[in-house]
Design an enzyme around this catalytic site. Sequence first.
Site, PDB file in Angstrom:
ATOM      1  N   TYR A 135      35.219  37.585  36.697  1.00  0.00           N
ATOM      2  CA  TYR A 135      36.387  36.864  36.215  1.00  0.00           C
ATOM      3  C   TYR A 135      36.370  36.617  34.711  1.00  0.00           C
ATOM      4  O   TYR A 135      37.372  36.155  34.155  1.00  0.00           O
ATOM      5  CB  TYR A 135      36.533  35.532  36.957  1.00  0.00           C
ATOM      6  CG  TYR A 135      37.249  35.699  38.278  1.00  0.00           C
ATOM      7  CD1 TYR A 135      36.642  36.368  39.334  1.00  0.00           C
ATOM      8  CD2 TYR A 135      38.538  35.215  38.455  1.00  0.00           C
ATOM      9  CE1 TYR A 135      37.299  36.541  40.537  1.00  0.00           C
ATOM     10  CE2 TYR A 135      39.197  35.388  39.656  1.00  0.00           C
ATOM     11  CZ  TYR A 135      38.578  36.048  40.687  1.00  0.00           C
ATOM     12  OH  TYR A 135      39.237  36.230  41.872  1.00  0.00           O
ATOM     13  N   LYS A 186      25.374  41.351  46.963  1.00  0.00           N
ATOM     14  CA  LYS A 186      25.354  42.781  47.282  1.00  0.00           C
ATOM     15  C   LYS A 186      24.170  43.353  46.496  1.00  0.00           C
ATOM     16  O   LYS A 186      24.307  44.284  45.702  1.00  0.00           O
ATOM     17  CB  LYS A 186      26.705  43.399  46.875  1.00  0.00           C
ATOM     18  CG  LYS A 186      26.890  44.853  47.255  1.00  0.00           C
ATOM     19  CD  LYS A 186      27.114  45.096  48.751  1.00  0.00           C
ATOM     20  CE  LYS A 186      27.163  46.594  49.033  1.00  0.00           C
ATOM     21  NZ  LYS A 186      27.188  46.913  50.466  1.00  0.00           N
ATOM     22  N   ASP A 219      29.304  42.625  52.760  1.00  0.00           N
ATOM     23  CA  ASP A 219      29.982  43.422  53.797  1.00  0.00           C
ATOM     24  C   ASP A 219      29.600  42.930  55.191  1.00  0.00           C
ATOM     25  O   ASP A 219      30.450  42.722  56.059  1.00  0.00           O
ATOM     26  CB  ASP A 219      29.714  44.930  53.621  1.00  0.00           C
ATOM     27  CG  ASP A 219      28.258  45.281  53.382  1.00  0.00           C
ATOM     28  OD1 ASP A 219      27.422  44.358  53.203  1.00  0.00           O
ATOM     29  OD2 ASP A 219      27.924  46.486  53.366  1.00  0.00           O
ATOM     30  N   ASP A 243      36.222  34.622  46.179  1.00  0.00           N
ATOM     31  CA  ASP A 243      37.685  34.744  46.255  1.00  0.00           C
ATOM     32  C   ASP A 243      38.085  35.497  47.518  1.00  0.00           C
ATOM     33  O   ASP A 243      38.939  35.058  48.290  1.00  0.00           O
ATOM     34  CB  ASP A 243      38.196  35.484  45.006  1.00  0.00           C
ATOM     35  CG  ASP A 243      39.704  35.698  45.064  1.00  0.00           C
ATOM     36  OD1 ASP A 243      40.420  34.738  45.374  1.00  0.00           O
ATOM     37  OD2 ASP A 243      40.145  36.837  44.819  1.00  0.00           O
ATOM     38  N   ASP A 247      39.895  34.057  51.498  1.00  0.00           N
ATOM     39  CA  ASP A 247      41.159  34.460  52.138  1.00  0.00           C
ATOM     40  C   ASP A 247      40.873  34.843  53.595  1.00  0.00           C
ATOM     41  O   ASP A 247      41.636  34.504  54.500  1.00  0.00           O
ATOM     42  CB  ASP A 247      41.813  35.647  51.410  1.00  0.00           C
ATOM     43  CG  ASP A 247      42.854  35.192  50.368  1.00  0.00           C
ATOM     44  OD1 ASP A 247      42.680  34.095  49.805  1.00  0.00           O
ATOM     45  OD2 ASP A 247      43.837  35.935  50.131  1.00  0.00           O
TER      46      ASP A 247
HETATM   47  C1  IPM Z   1      42.459  31.941  44.024  1.00  0.00           C
HETATM   48  C2  IPM Z   1      43.382  32.964  43.393  1.00  0.00           C
HETATM   49  C3  IPM Z   1      43.033  33.175  41.926  1.00  0.00           C
HETATM   50  C4  IPM Z   1      41.627  33.729  41.883  1.00  0.00           C
HETATM   51  C5  IPM Z   1      43.971  34.083  41.116  1.00  0.00           C
HETATM   52  C6  IPM Z   1      45.398  33.639  41.211  1.00  0.00           C
HETATM   53  C7  IPM Z   1      43.558  34.157  39.683  1.00  0.00           C
HETATM   54  O1  IPM Z   1      43.373  34.154  44.107  1.00  0.00           O
HETATM   55  O2  IPM Z   1      42.428  30.788  43.549  1.00  0.00           O
HETATM   56  O3  IPM Z   1      41.793  32.257  45.004  1.00  0.00           O
HETATM   57  O4  IPM Z   1      41.440  34.945  41.994  1.00  0.00           O
HETATM   58  O5  IPM Z   1      40.713  32.931  41.733  1.00  0.00           O
HETATM   59 MN    MN Z   2      42.228  34.036  45.966  1.00  0.00          MN
END
Ligand code: IPM
Ligand code: MN
Length: 349
Positions: A135, A186, A219, A243, A247
Amino acid sequence: MSASKRIAVVPGDGIGKEVIAEAVKVVRATGAAVEFTEFDWSADRYLKDGTTVPANGFTMLASDFDAILVGALGDPRVPSNLHAKEILLGMRFKMDLYANVRPVRLLDAALCPLKNVRPEDVDFVVIRENTEGMYMDMGGVFKQGTPDEVATQEDINTRKGVERVIRFAFELARRQGRRKVLMCDKSNVMTYVGGLWQRAFKEVAREYAGIEAQSMYVDALCMHMVRDPRQFDVIVTNNMFGDILTDLAAALQGGLGMAASGNIHPGRTSMFEPVHGSAPPFAGKNVANPIGAILSAAMMLEYLGLEREASRIHAAVLESARQKKTTQDVGGTLGTREAGEWIANLVSS
Ligand code: IPM
Ligand code: MN
Ligand code: NAD
């Protein structure tokens, strides 16, 4: 009585604005001694006057506020995503909010896409390194536009940065009475940065004899998270893997609309936001799930020492999930405002 806590609110873009309005409503319903100040940092503001973060914006947040509540940033009218980068990543990096804490908790079995999974089976926390890694956007392009084009993206990992986030994970485990910390990397392929994470993890783990320490490749972790989420307690990992994993973990809880987070530097003004983004196709339609934002606000209250108010919010959100007094993405029939209102009413009753 202690003075009111001062909270900066940045609703941001898209559904961020709608879900933050509900989170603020629910916090108000607890009667917590807090004062909100709203800032219009967003795509609208950027497109209007070119401002992302006003001069000294981060210094002002750190000195004048106890916490920050953010909605989401991202707008198709700003394809470069520059404002999001400067506002959101700006807070994380420039305020040194090094631990991104993302709890993963299933509130009701009906919300989980996996078979035969009960709420007690999904209860872990991902601690994502929040200030370095991929990042940092270090790298470059060479011979752009030619067949010989080269692009690099550096993965920056400092001993200090890695060690402090690992220590944060063990401290959180100890505080929350959790038994295991798993470090995700990894290191079989990314040998240099993986080696640093492995060494730091082993050294820090030695200071926490009562907590089991384990590591897993990213993975394999994805596979295990879907096959058997019961085994996880605290997961600590780098910025990019954190990140992606969160999700996936959000889906275990019922989707992105349910997931909360805190961007924390212990003792400093920290920032709380739902895991989801601005979901442009849903913006302005009163359909976004406000629970991720509401639970992020509860995490913020907890951080500010307002535990009683936070637990009332948790209880009301749990009840809304059980009774399906929710938005459609999690099985209900309510709009964003109505779902927020239902939770706020329960909190204030
Ligand atoms: C999150 C988002 C952000 C990230 C983006 C919008 C920069 O996906 O907060 O998870 O990648 O950290
Ligand atoms: Mn995210
Ligand atoms: P997103 O999280 O905005 O949405 C992805 C999908 O998840 C949506 O289409 C929807 O199906 C679902 N979803 C997300 N939030 C929901 C909610 N509250 N209720 C119901 N369903 C919900 O991710 P994206 O579409 O990849 O990104 C859109 C924009 O948001 C981009 O500009 C991106 O960079 C930005 N973004 C910002 C943040 C942040 O500010 N923290 C986080 C992620 C993405």
